[in-house]
Design a protein around this motif. Structure first.
Motif, PDB file in Angstrom:
ATOM      1  N   ALA A 157     -10.573  -6.145   4.341  1.00  0.00           N
ATOM      2  CA  ALA A 157     -10.055  -6.100   2.970  1.00  0.00           C
ATOM      3  C   ALA A 157      -8.653  -5.499   2.919  1.00  0.00           C
ATOM      4  N   VAL A 158      -8.378  -4.490   3.762  1.00  0.00           N
ATOM      5  CA  VAL A 158      -7.048  -3.883   3.816  1.00  0.00           C
ATOM      6  C   VAL A 158      -6.016  -4.916   4.277  1.00  0.00           C
ATOM      7  N   VAL A 159      -6.307  -5.612   5.367  1.00  0.00           N
ATOM      8  CA  VAL A 159      -5.368  -6.613   5.887  1.00  0.00           C
ATOM      9  C   VAL A 159      -5.161  -7.724   4.862  1.00  0.00           C
ATOM     10  N   THR A 160      -6.230  -8.146   4.209  1.00  0.00           N
ATOM     11  CA  THR A 160      -6.127  -9.183   3.176  1.00  0.00           C
ATOM     12  C   THR A 160      -5.236  -8.714   2.032  1.00  0.00           C
ATOM     13  N   ALA A 161      -5.399  -7.470   1.597  1.00  0.00           N
ATOM     14  CA  ALA A 161      -4.569  -6.923   0.507  1.00  0.00           C
ATOM     15  C   ALA A 161      -3.103  -6.841   0.921  1.00  0.00           C
ATOM     16  N   ILE A 162      -2.846  -6.383   2.150  1.00  0.00           N
ATOM     17  CA  ILE A 162      -1.460  -6.315   2.632  1.00  0.00           C
ATOM     18  C   ILE A 162      -0.843  -7.712   2.621  1.00  0.00           C
ATOM     19  N   ASN A 163      -1.550  -8.681   3.194  1.00  0.00           N
ATOM     20  CA  ASN A 163      -0.991 -10.020   3.318  1.00  0.00           C
ATOM     21  C   ASN A 163      -0.826 -10.728   1.974  1.00  0.00           C
ATOM     22  N   ALA A 164      -1.598 -10.313   0.971  1.00  0.00           N
ATOM     23  CA  ALA A 164      -1.473 -10.867  -0.381  1.00  0.00           C
ATOM     24  C   ALA A 164      -0.459 -10.087  -1.222  1.00  0.00           C
ATOM     25  N   ASN A 165       0.134  -9.043  -0.625  1.00  0.00           N
ATOM     26  CA  ASN A 165       1.052  -8.138  -1.331  1.00  0.00           C
ATOM     27  C   ASN A 165       0.373  -7.572  -2.589  1.00  0.00           C
ATOM     28  N   ASP A 166      -0.907  -7.215  -2.445  1.00  0.00           N
ATOM     29  CA  ASP A 166      -1.721  -6.732  -3.561  1.00  0.00           C
ATOM     30  C   ASP A 166      -1.913  -5.222  -3.445  1.00  0.00           C
ATOM     31  N   LYS A 167      -0.951  -4.490  -3.984  1.00  0.00           N
ATOM     32  CA  LYS A 167      -0.993  -3.025  -3.882  1.00  0.00           C
ATOM     33  C   LYS A 167      -2.220  -2.452  -4.599  1.00  0.00           C
ATOM     34  N   LYS A 168      -2.580  -3.009  -5.733  1.00  0.00           N
ATOM     35  CA  LYS A 168      -3.731  -2.501  -6.485  1.00  0.00           C
ATOM     36  C   LYS A 168      -5.001  -2.593  -5.639  1.00  0.00           C
ATOM     37  N   ALA A 169      -5.219  -3.745  -4.994  1.00  0.00           N
ATOM     38  CA  ALA A 169      -6.400  -3.908  -4.141  1.00  0.00           C
ATOM     39  C   ALA A 169      -6.344  -2.952  -2.955  1.00  0.00           C
ATOM     40  N   PHE A 170      -5.158  -2.786  -2.369  1.00  0.00           N
ATOM     41  CA  PHE A 170      -4.991  -1.870  -1.238  1.00  0.00           C
ATOM     42  C   PHE A 170      -5.360  -0.448  -1.652  1.00  0.00           C
ATOM     43  N   LEU A 171      -4.790   0.020  -2.760  1.00  0.00           N
ATOM     44  CA  LEU A 171      -5.062   1.394  -3.206  1.00  0.00           C
ATOM     45  C   LEU A 171      -6.535   1.600  -3.527  1.00  0.00           C
ATOM     46  N   ALA A 172      -7.217   0.573  -4.016  1.00  0.00           N
ATOM     47  CA  ALA A 172      -8.642   0.686  -4.336  1.00  0.00           C
ATOM     48  C   ALA A 172      -9.489   0.888  -3.082  1.00  0.00           C
ATOM     49  N   LEU A 173      -8.922   0.567  -1.916  1.00  0.00           N
ATOM     50  CA  LEU A 173      -9.645   0.719  -0.654  1.00  0.00           C
ATOM     51  C   LEU A 173      -9.452   2.094  -0.020  1.00  0.00           C
ATOM     52  N   LEU A 174      -8.654   2.950  -0.635  1.00  0.00           N
ATOM     53  CA  LEU A 174      -8.380   4.282  -0.102  1.00  0.00           C
ATOM     54  C   LEU A 174      -9.194   5.329  -0.841  1.00  0.00           C
ATOM     55  N   THR A 175      -9.605   6.357  -0.113  1.00  0.00           N
ATOM     56  CA  THR A 175     -10.242   7.498  -0.768  1.00  0.00           C
ATOM     57  C   THR A 175      -9.161   8.338  -1.442  1.00  0.00           C
ATOM     58  N   PRO A 176      -9.536   9.117  -2.455  1.00  0.00           N
ATOM     59  CA  PRO A 176      -8.572  10.074  -2.994  1.00  0.00           C
ATOM     60  C   PRO A 176      -8.128  11.017  -1.871  1.00  0.00           C
ATOM     61  N   GLY A 177      -6.862  11.269  -1.773  1.00  0.00           N
ATOM     62  CA  GLY A 177      -6.362  12.167  -0.737  1.00  0.00           C
ATOM     63  C   GLY A 177      -6.242  11.535   0.634  1.00  0.00           C
ATOM     64  N   ALA A 178      -6.343  10.214   0.732  1.00  0.00           N
ATOM     65  CA  ALA A 178      -6.187   9.541   2.030  1.00  0.00           C
ATOM     66  C   ALA A 178      -4.830   9.902   2.634  1.00  0.00           C
ATOM     67  N   THR A 179      -4.775   9.932   3.964  1.00  0.00           N
ATOM     68  CA  THR A 179      -3.554  10.315   4.670  1.00  0.00           C
ATOM     69  C   THR A 179      -3.184   9.229   5.671  1.00  0.00           C
ATOM     70  N   MET A 180      -1.944   9.330   6.184  1.00  0.00           N
ATOM     71  CA  MET A 180      -1.509   8.367   7.188  1.00  0.00           C
ATOM     72  C   MET A 180      -0.395   8.955   8.030  1.00  0.00           C
ATOM     73  N   SER A 181      -0.198   8.333   9.193  1.00  0.00           N
ATOM     74  CA  SER A 181       0.931   8.694  10.047  1.00  0.00           C
ATOM     75  C   SER A 181       1.579   7.418  10.570  1.00  0.00           C
ATOM     76  N   ASP A 182       2.856   7.536  10.881  1.00  0.00           N
ATOM     77  CA  ASP A 182       3.633   6.430  11.437  1.00  0.00           C
ATOM     78  C   ASP A 182       4.323   6.951  12.683  1.00  0.00           C
ATOM     79  N   ASP A 183       4.053   6.315  13.814  1.00  0.00           N
ATOM     80  CA  ASP A 183       4.602   6.743  15.107  1.00  0.00           C
ATOM     81  C   ASP A 183       4.370   8.237  15.350  1.00  0.00           C
ATOM     82  N   GLY A 184       3.190   8.726  14.944  1.00  0.00           N
ATOM     83  CA  GLY A 184       2.802  10.101  15.217  1.00  0.00           C
ATOM     84  C   GLY A 184       3.304  11.134  14.221  1.00  0.00           C
TER      85      GLY A 184
END
Length: 107
Positions: A15-42
Motif C-alpha cells: 500500500a505504501v509503494v502504491t501510494a507513492i507511485n500514485a502521488n497520493d500523500k493522503k493515502a501514504f499518511l494514512a499508512l503511518l502511525t502517529p509519531g512515525a519516524t524515518m531516516s535517510d542514508d543513516g
C-alpha cells in the motif's frame, strides 16, 4: 526484473509503494502511525518535510527490484524530479498494519 507493487508480499508495504507511485500523500499518511519516524542514508529526518521534498512535491516513483524480510525490505530504483533515478534500499517497521518507521538510502 521489476516487481509489480501488486505482487509485494507485505500488504502494508504494498500500500505504501502504491501510494507513492500514485502521488497520493493522503493515502501514504494514512499508512503511518502517529509519531512515525524515518531516516535517510543513516540520518534522522523530519518525516513530513522529507516526504514532501523527496516524494510528493517532486513526484517520486519506485520500481521495486527485490524484496526480503517478508516484504519489509526493498531494493528499488527510485526517481523524482529533483534527483533523477537512483538505486535505493528501503526497510519498513510495521505494527498493526501501519508503518512505525522506515529507513531509506542509496543501495
Amino acid at each position: 526484473m521489476t516487481i509489480s507493487p501488486t505482487k509485494l508480499s507485505d500488504p502494508t508495504v504494498r500500500a505504501v509503494v502504491t501510494a507513492i507511485n500514485a502521488n497520493d500523500k493522503k493515502a501514504f499518511l494514512a499508512l503511518l502511525t502517529p509519531g512515525a519516524t524515518m531516516s535517510d542514508d543513516g540520518s534522522e529526518r523530519n518525516l513530513e518535510d522529507w516526504i514532501d521534498r523527496e516524494i510528493f512535491d517532486s513526484h517520486g516513483h519506485m520500481e521495486v527490484q527485490s524484496e526480503s524480510d517478508g516484504g519489509r525490505a526493498l531494493v528499488a530504483n527510485f526517481r523524482n524530479e529533483t534527483w533523477g533515478e537512483m538505486r535505493t534500499a528501503w526497510r519498513f517497521a510495521v505494527d498493526g498494519g501501519r508503518v512505525t518507521r522506515f529507513e531509506t538510502g542509496q543501495a
